[in-house]
Write a protein that holds these residues in place. Structure first.
Motif, PDB file in Angstrom:
ATOM      1  N   HIS A  10     -49.148  17.349 -18.222  1.00  0.00           N
ATOM      2  CA  HIS A  10     -48.984  16.312 -17.207  1.00  0.00           C
ATOM      3  C   HIS A  10     -50.227  16.211 -16.319  1.00  0.00           C
ATOM      4  CE1 HIS A  10     -46.921  13.610 -14.527  1.00  0.00           C
ATOM      5  NE2 HIS A  10     -46.964  14.459 -13.499  1.00  0.00           N
ATOM      6  N   VAL A  46     -39.478  15.544 -22.426  1.00  0.00           N
ATOM      7  CA  VAL A  46     -40.843  15.035 -22.280  1.00  0.00           C
ATOM      8  C   VAL A  46     -41.293  14.334 -23.554  1.00  0.00           C
ATOM      9  CG1 VAL A  46     -43.258  15.728 -22.012  1.00  0.00           C
ATOM     10  CG2 VAL A  46     -41.505  16.696 -20.501  1.00  0.00           C
ATOM     11  N   PHE A  80     -42.914  12.607 -19.259  1.00  0.00           N
ATOM     12  CA  PHE A  80     -42.749  13.579 -18.185  1.00  0.00           C
ATOM     13  C   PHE A  80     -42.069  12.958 -16.969  1.00  0.00           C
ATOM     14  CE2 PHE A  80     -43.925  15.941 -14.417  1.00  0.00           C
ATOM     15  CZ  PHE A  80     -43.807  17.262 -14.815  1.00  0.00           C
TER      16      PHE A  80
END
Length: 543
Positions: free
Chosen positions: A305, A442, A447
């Motif tokens: 992320h 995810v 995410f």
């Protein structure tokens, strides 16, 4: 004085805090009934005994402030060594993160199997902790703790020899064996440690538990750095040799301060499944699972992320430290507030609320366009989570103890063992489920939406807490009148209110003690004898 109380007074494990006035709640209830039967003067004595019981360890008044200076040297050493044991546990779990995946790939192990080798540690603890907690008083806390440290430390050392193992299936099998048996040992001594601190510090369970959680958080933070540094210094085996030796030495040293209690070879009077009859225990379970899932969700997902920000590996590592670091720092604070103010419900609500908001920032939530996807917003969300995750998790240990006592579990080491096993199991279940479901979410949703799901889990836990404690307050008000709700820290002192503690229905229907007939009075006493948990139900209104 009952046999149980006599044994508790003799137990060297319980320390000086239990040696004065250490008879059980059941003794107080019997004394109260006998006082009512004997006459008004003895009734006053019985009511006074009930008041003492309700205002005791888990009663309605805030506990005495926790002070390290006031502890005996033995208790100080015990707390320090317990904290070190939890630090080494966290360190032993996380130290393989920087180098083991590369070593495993050299042995022909896939990424998926490597992930299972990581997560099987928590899964084994989830399975075995309730078993250890259930049989703690049969095995003995000192023996369970010491044998757990020996097994865990030895397996950690053996894991350091696996680089000599042939590649392929033999390497995979040996990794699983060492990791699972190490988890068996660590599960035993962590479960025993939680039970021991609950027994040693009954008036400050949440405070000392927060200190142990701080130590475990520090271990999780230091593990990757220590493991990576020792790996660079001496190769694959050195990190395992060092941490395994430290675990064994710490266990041997601490065993000197844990004399076996006199009363642990007793017939078990409850089980972990019996705890599930308590609504408060169920609410604590929901909160524990939410907190553990939230913390563990970030482990396999946060690094990718952060790729957009093109941070160095070192900076990514610092971002990872935010949540466990703040959790470790603030856990003793939340424990101290829980013990000193006796306000478990507000803490659970606040913790879940702020954590839910925090994950909306970490995502950020797609339906909140005013939150930009910037590094500062991600770090701000992590700060929210790290600061308040302890607020949501630490008070649950005390909630489990109170919930157990309200449904008839005795205030003794047997109950503490069952409770600590349940807590340890639930936290590890959340730590196992969080990365597994988080990684899947995810991959399928991204995410941002995965973080929204975690946020909703915290909001759902908060709603459950609000509903339960609201209904609990309404029911208590209906049973005991408005004074029992508005005055949390004191019991009624007039004659009618004392009688209400024995049977609220009698006072509501007759108005005064003098109007109760001899026949109804005897029926009231019989009903009270047949319902020994009644006083427990009025002993914890300030939760």
């Amino acid at each position: 004085m009952s046999a149980t109380a006599h044994q508790r007074e003799k137990s060297p494990l319980l320390g000086s805090d239990h040696q004065s006035g250490s008879y059980s709640r059941d003794d107080k209830e019997v004394n109260s009934v006998q006082g009512v039967e004997a006459g008004s003067s003895k009734a006053s004595t019985g009511a006074a005994a009930e008041k003492d019981g309700a205002e005791g360890t888990n009663g309605t008044e805030p506990e005495e402030p926790f002070s390290i200076r006031a502890l005996s040297n033995r208790k100080k050493y015990t707390m320090v060594m317990m904290a070190l044991a939890n630090l080494f546990t966290g360190c032993g779990f996380s130290l393989i993160a920087p180098f083991f995946p590369q070593e495993a790939s050299k042995k022909g192990v896939s990424t998926t199997v490597t992930g299972i080798i990581f997560s099987v540690f928590e899964f084994v603890i989830f399975i075995t902790s309730p078993v250890y907690g259930n049989f703690l008083t049969r095995i003995g806390p000192k023996f369970m703790f010491l044998s757990g440290t020996m097994v865990g430390g030895t397996c950690a050392i053996l894991f350091g020899l696996l680089d000599k193992c042939p590649p392929g299936t033999p390497f995979i099998v040996m990794c699983f064996l060492c990791r699972c048996i190490e988890a068996l040992g660590l599960s035993a001594y962590v479960t025993a440690s939680f039970a021991i601190i609950s027994n040693e510090f009954p008036k400050h369970i949440a405070t000392v538990f927060g200190i142990l959680e701080t130590a475990n958080g520090i271990g999780l933070m230091l593990g990757p750095a220590v493991g990576g540094g020792l790996y660079e210094l001496g190769g694959y085996g050195v990190p395992f040799f060092v941490i395994g030796t430290l675990i064994i030495l710490n266990g041997l040293f601490l065993s000197k301060f844990l004399p076996p209690p006199q009363n642990f070879f007793q017939k078990r009077k409850g089980s972990v499944f019996g705890l599930l009859r308590s609504p408060m225990v169920l609410i604590a379970i929901v909160t524990i699972l939410a907190g553990a899932c939230g913390i563990a969700f970030l482990d396999p997902t946060l690094a990718k992320h952060l790729d957009k920000f093109k941070l160095s590996t070192g900076l990514v590592g610092l971002v990872f430290v935010v949540v466990p670091g703040l959790y470790g720092i603030t856990a003793p604070l939340w424990g101290y507030i829980s013990d000193s103010k006796n306000i478990q419900a507000p803490l659970l609500i606040l913790g879940n609320l702020v954590c839910g908001v925090g994950y909306l920032f970490v995502g950020p939530a797609p339906f909140l366009p005013f939150i930009p996807f910037e590094l500062w917003s991600v770090i701000l969300g992590l700060v929210f989570v790290g600061f308040c995750i302890g607020c949501a998790v630490v008070p649950t240990m005390k909630c489990l103890v109170i919930g157990a006592q309200e449904i008839g579990f005795e205030d003794n080491l047997d109950t503490y063992g069952i409770v600590s096993g349940l807590f340890n199991s639930l936290f590890c279940l959340g730590a196992f489920v969080g990365p597994t479901l988080g990684s899947t979410a995810v991959e399928q949703l991204g995410f941002d939406w995965a973080a929204v799901i975690v946020s909703c889990i915290h909001f759902a836990a908060m709603i459950c807490v609000v509903i339960y404690f609201t209904l609990r307050r309404i029911r208590r008000k209906a049973d005991n009148g408005p004074e029992a709700v508005s005055h949390y820290t004191s019991l009624p002192i007039d004659e009618n209110d004392r009688q209400a503690l024995l049977d609220p229905e009698v006072v509501l229907s007759h108005g005064s003690l003098s109007s109760v007939s001899s026949r109804s009075h005897n029926e009231n006493v019989d009903r009270r004898r047949s319902n020994p948990t009644f006083m427990r139900s009025v002993s914890h209104p300030s939760v």
